[in-house]
Write a protein that holds these residues in place. Sequence first.
Motif, PDB file in Angstrom:
ATOM      1  N   GLN A   2     -32.233 -38.767  31.756  1.00  0.00           N
ATOM      2  CA  GLN A   2     -31.732 -39.159  30.308  1.00  0.00           C
ATOM      3  C   GLN A   2     -30.918 -40.303  30.532  1.00  0.00           C
ATOM      4  O   GLN A   2     -29.944 -40.427  31.435  1.00  0.00           O
ATOM      5  N   VAL A   3     -31.155 -41.481  29.888  1.00  0.00           N
ATOM      6  CA  VAL A   3     -30.392 -42.755  30.059  1.00  0.00           C
ATOM      7  C   VAL A   3     -29.796 -42.857  28.660  1.00  0.00           C
ATOM      8  O   VAL A   3     -30.527 -42.774  27.584  1.00  0.00           O
ATOM      9  N   ALA A  15     -28.583 -36.559  35.017  1.00  0.00           N
ATOM     10  CA  ALA A  15     -29.589 -35.876  35.709  1.00  0.00           C
ATOM     11  C   ALA A  15     -30.156 -34.775  34.621  1.00  0.00           C
ATOM     12  O   ALA A  15     -29.340 -34.082  33.576  1.00  0.00           O
ATOM     13  N   LYS A  16     -31.377 -34.414  34.745  1.00  0.00           N
ATOM     14  CA  LYS A  16     -31.997 -33.226  33.669  1.00  0.00           C
ATOM     15  C   LYS A  16     -31.524 -31.985  34.164  1.00  0.00           C
ATOM     16  O   LYS A  16     -31.731 -31.677  35.396  1.00  0.00           O
ATOM     17  N   GLU A  17     -30.657 -31.127  33.332  1.00  0.00           N
ATOM     18  CA  GLU A  17     -30.189 -29.814  33.715  1.00  0.00           C
ATOM     19  C   GLU A  17     -31.129 -28.542  33.937  1.00  0.00           C
ATOM     20  O   GLU A  17     -31.979 -28.867  32.589  1.00  0.00           O
ATOM     21  N   PRO A  18     -31.315 -27.652  34.636  1.00  0.00           N
ATOM     22  CA  PRO A  18     -32.262 -26.779  34.518  1.00  0.00           C
ATOM     23  C   PRO A  18     -31.728 -25.740  33.333  1.00  0.00           C
ATOM     24  O   PRO A  18     -30.790 -25.738  32.994  1.00  0.00           O
ATOM     25  N   ARG A  19     -32.958 -25.253  32.781  1.00  0.00           N
ATOM     26  CA  ARG A  19     -32.639 -24.109  31.766  1.00  0.00           C
ATOM     27  C   ARG A  19     -31.600 -23.215  32.310  1.00  0.00           C
ATOM     28  O   ARG A  19     -31.892 -22.566  33.386  1.00  0.00           O
TER      29      ARG A  19
END
Length: 55
Positions: A2-3, A15-19
């Motif tokens: 995500q920018v 960074a895309k965080e995990p659920r």
Amino acid sequence: MQVTEEDGGRLNAFAKEPRMEVMEVGESSSANSKMLLIGGAVLVLLLVGVAAGIS
């Protein structure tokens, strides 16, 4: 990724965080902890035996 764009035109990438998973109280794996405890006891006994054999 995500920018986002900040004031002044700078770009920030995140960074895309995990659920997240919610664990219940009784969900811990007791089999793994028992195996870890038994393995640790065997390792300690083995090290005591090696130390006794050296001396």
